[in-house]
Scaffold this active site. Structure first.
Site, PDB file in Angstrom:
ATOM      1  N   GLU A  77      -4.569  27.962  -2.712  1.00 10.32           N
ATOM      2  CA  GLU A  77      -4.859  29.313  -3.195  1.00 10.32           C
ATOM      3  C   GLU A  77      -3.599  30.108  -3.561  1.00 10.32           C
ATOM      4  O   GLU A  77      -3.317  31.171  -2.999  1.00 10.32           O
ATOM      5  CB  GLU A  77      -5.696  30.085  -2.161  1.00 10.32           C
ATOM      6  CG  GLU A  77      -7.043  29.452  -1.882  1.00 10.32           C
ATOM      7  CD  GLU A  77      -7.980  30.370  -1.123  1.00 10.32           C
ATOM      8  OE1 GLU A  77      -7.577  31.478  -0.742  1.00 10.32           O
ATOM      9  OE2 GLU A  77      -9.147  29.981  -0.913  1.00 10.32           O
ATOM     10  N   GLU A  79     -13.043  24.188  -0.248  1.00  3.10           N
ATOM     11  CA  GLU A  79     -13.523  25.205   0.690  1.00  3.10           C
ATOM     12  C   GLU A  79     -14.793  25.844   0.164  1.00  3.10           C
ATOM     13  O   GLU A  79     -14.896  26.122  -1.037  1.00  3.10           O
ATOM     14  CB  GLU A  79     -12.501  26.331   0.906  1.00  3.10           C
ATOM     15  CG  GLU A  79     -11.341  25.968   1.775  1.00  3.10           C
ATOM     16  CD  GLU A  79     -10.380  27.120   1.952  1.00  3.10           C
ATOM     17  OE1 GLU A  79     -10.806  28.289   1.906  1.00  3.10           O
ATOM     18  OE2 GLU A  79      -9.173  26.845   2.110  1.00  3.10           O
TER      19      GLU A  79
HETATM   20  C1  LIG Z   1      -9.788  35.508   2.927  1.00  2.00           C
HETATM   21  C2  LIG Z   1     -10.534  34.349   3.594  1.00  2.00           C
HETATM   22  C3  LIG Z   1     -11.422  34.944   4.685  1.00  2.00           C
HETATM   23  O1  LIG Z   1     -10.865  35.223   5.754  1.00  2.00           O
HETATM   24  O2  LIG Z   1     -12.596  35.109   4.452  1.00  2.00           O
HETATM   25  O3  LIG Z   1     -11.275  33.670   2.557  1.00  2.00           O
HETATM   26  C4  LIG Z   1     -11.907  32.442   2.942  1.00  2.00           C
HETATM   27  C5  LIG Z   1     -10.897  31.494   3.545  1.00  2.00           C
HETATM   28  O4  LIG Z   1      -9.928  31.088   2.580  1.00  2.00           O
HETATM   29  C6  LIG Z   1      -8.930  30.205   3.137  1.00  2.00           C
HETATM   30  O5  LIG Z   1      -8.104  29.661   2.160  1.00  2.00           O
HETATM   31  C7  LIG Z   1      -8.138  30.996   4.140  1.00  2.00           C
HETATM   32  O6  LIG Z   1      -7.098  30.215   4.703  1.00  2.00           O
HETATM   33  C8  LIG Z   1      -9.091  31.379   5.229  1.00  2.00           C
HETATM   34  O7  LIG Z   1      -8.455  32.156   6.208  1.00  2.00           O
HETATM   35  C9  LIG Z   1     -10.196  32.240   4.669  1.00  2.00           C
HETATM   36  O8  LIG Z   1      -9.600  33.425   4.147  1.00  2.00           O
END
Ligand SMILES: C[C@@]1(C(=O)O)OC[C@H]2O[C@@H](O)[C@H](O)[C@@H](O)[C@H]2O1
Length: 469
Positions: A163, A374
């Site tokens: 990301e 993800e």
């Molecule tokens: C912003 C957020 C969340 O906390 O919802 O998005 C979904 C998920 O994405 C991941 O790449 C991050 O490492 C994880 O911590 C999450 O981070």
């Protein structure tokens, strides 16, 4: 119909969010070790000093993954455990830890899928300009080669970066991630360029090693759709896709930047200072990517923004991708729609938005191999009589797996699905409040692990290869 025999059912995590042991066994300090301790930066002052103590409990956690029947585990390596100062001497204990994690996965037949960078940057490099300094890109290539040489005999699936839009956007535009800089577009675009350059160099290095594995990158996939057919809103959606998707996917898959954005950057003085060698490296290696990883949670619905320039005001709340905020350049605004459904954090739940977006990618990039690296529901899970009854998560994942199965039937080359997250873990901006896991972690009882309802459901889906979906 079952999912294809070689489709991988997996789940994911990230080093800073699970490991803890932030200063053990020779690990160097990272940007997040420092940033998370600046008052006000994280929810309730949470940080990854302990996280869920996966560093000491990885055997227990991987055993649970095996009990779930997990076919593949996506995890990230903390660069500062391998090279404590970023590009100096190797820390043998860091290599030992990840060798143990990889061997524990293979003991159960779980395919390790390794992310080299999931936002925790060695502090030495952050303090020397981070991703705006080419030194970091060169250091990344050295770090990646050490990982390939140390783990590449057993790890055959590699993701370079997780990301980029998030760690660059939140780092240099919103200020919600390290280095906490706001509204510096020049640094933002410069950082993204050095990441793409580091990625291309790393792909080139990996391919020369002839390890016969796969390498790619994971991007946020945030397809933008206009709220209606009004021309200005359709233009706004195009603008959003150009800056949020094509700016990231084109240099990887086409080997060049989208002209729509590049020309506007030139007008605004935001063009990165790049060299012909860097641009040629990106071009030369684009065709060597084996896959693109998609982190899909939601689409965005956009309209032209007419409000005075509120795009420069940021907070942790405006950094969580909830709708209603203007884009960094003020061109468009995201909109919460009356006829859509949303999570508690304001993210739209739209499997159809994912399917439509996949076809947009195929139209633009052709038949590329993809993994969903993800996807999952961030929620405050209901606990009833001591059981974690996370039915909303089951419904969310079920609907997205159904759409993935349909996409494969429609000719989209999807090779695997990694739920975020295998286990409840530290959320960068939401602490432990926002849970994603199949496994609960009890922060009121020694971080004890407990299988959620979704753990048993996903086990059944894997066993039956999703035949009923
Ligand atoms: C912003 C957020 C969340 O906390 O919802 O998005 C979904 C998920 O994405 C991941 O790449 C991050 O490492 C994880 O911590 C999450 O981070």
């Amino acid at each position: 119909m079952k999912f294809p025999y070689d489709f991988l059912f997996g789940a994911a995590s990230a080093s800073y969010q699970i490991e803890g042991a932030w200063n053990e066994d020779g690990k160097g300090k990272t940007n997040w070790d420092v940033f998370s301790k600046i008052p006000g930066k994280t929810y309730n002052g949470t940080n990854g000093d302990v996280a869920i103590d996966h560093y000491h409990r990885y055997k227990e956690d991987i055993k649970l993954m095996a009990e779930m029947g997990l076919e593949s585990y996506r995890f990230s390596i903390s660069w500062a455990r391998i090279l404590p100062t970023g590009d100096g001497e190797v820390n043998e204990k860091g290599l030992e830890f990840y060798n143990n994690v990889i061997d524990e996965c293979l003991k159960y037949g779980i395919v390790p899928f390794v992310t080299l960078y999931h936002w925790d940057l060695p502090l030495t490099l952050e303090e020397d300009g981070g991703w705006t300094n080419k030194r970091t890109a060169d250091a990344f290539v050295k770090y990646a080669e050490i990982c390939f040489q140390s783990f590449g005999d057993r790890v055959k699936h590699w993701i370079t970066f997780n990301e980029t839009v998030m760690f660059c956007g939140l780092g240099y535009l919103k200020g919600a991630h390290p280095p906490g800089i706001q509204n510096d577009e020049k640094k933002y675009f410069q950082a993204t360029h050095y990441v793409f350059y580091a990625h291309a160099k790393t792909v080139e290095v990996y391919k020369k090693l002839n390890h016969y594995g796969e390498i790619g990158i994971t991007h946020v996939f945030l397809p933008a759709y206009s709220i209606d057919d009004k021309h200005e809103n359709v233009v706004a959606a195009r603008h959003a896709n150009e800056y949020e998707t094509f700016w990231y996917y084109d240099p990887i898959l086409k080997g060049e930047y989208p002209s729509y954005v590049a020309e506007q950057l030139k007008e605004k003085g935001w063009t990165p200072s790049w060299t012909e060698e860097e641009l040629d490296t990106i071009k030369r290696n684009a065709g060597k990517n084996d896959f693109i990883g998609l982190n899909y949670y939601q689409p965005i619905r956009v309209e032209k923004n007419h409000e005075a320039d509120s795009s420069k005001e940021h907070s942790r709340e405006t950094s969580t991708l909830a709708p209603g905020n203007p884009s960094f350049d003020g061109f468009y605004r995201t909109v919460k729609m009356e006829d859509k459904t949303y999570t508690k954090w304001g993210w739209e739940i739209s499997p159809q938005g994912f399917l439509d977006g996949l076809h947009m990618l195929k139209d633009r990039y052709g038949d590329i191999m993809m993994y969903v690296t993800e996807n999952g529901l961030g929620d405050e899970d209901p606990i009833i009589d001591g059981e974690i009854v996370d039915v909303p998560r089951i419904k969310y994942i079920e609907e997205h797996l159904k759409v993935i199965k349909r996409a494969i039937k429609e000719g989209i080359h999807l090779k695997g699905y990694y739920a975020w997250s295998v286990i409840d873990l530290l959320s960068w901006l939401n602490g432990y409040k926002k849970q994603y896991g199949f496994i609960y972690v009890d922060h009121h009882d020694h971080l004890n692990r407990k299988k959620k309802l979704s753990f048993h459901w996903y086990k059944h889906i894997i066993e039956t290869r999703g035949e009923e979906l």
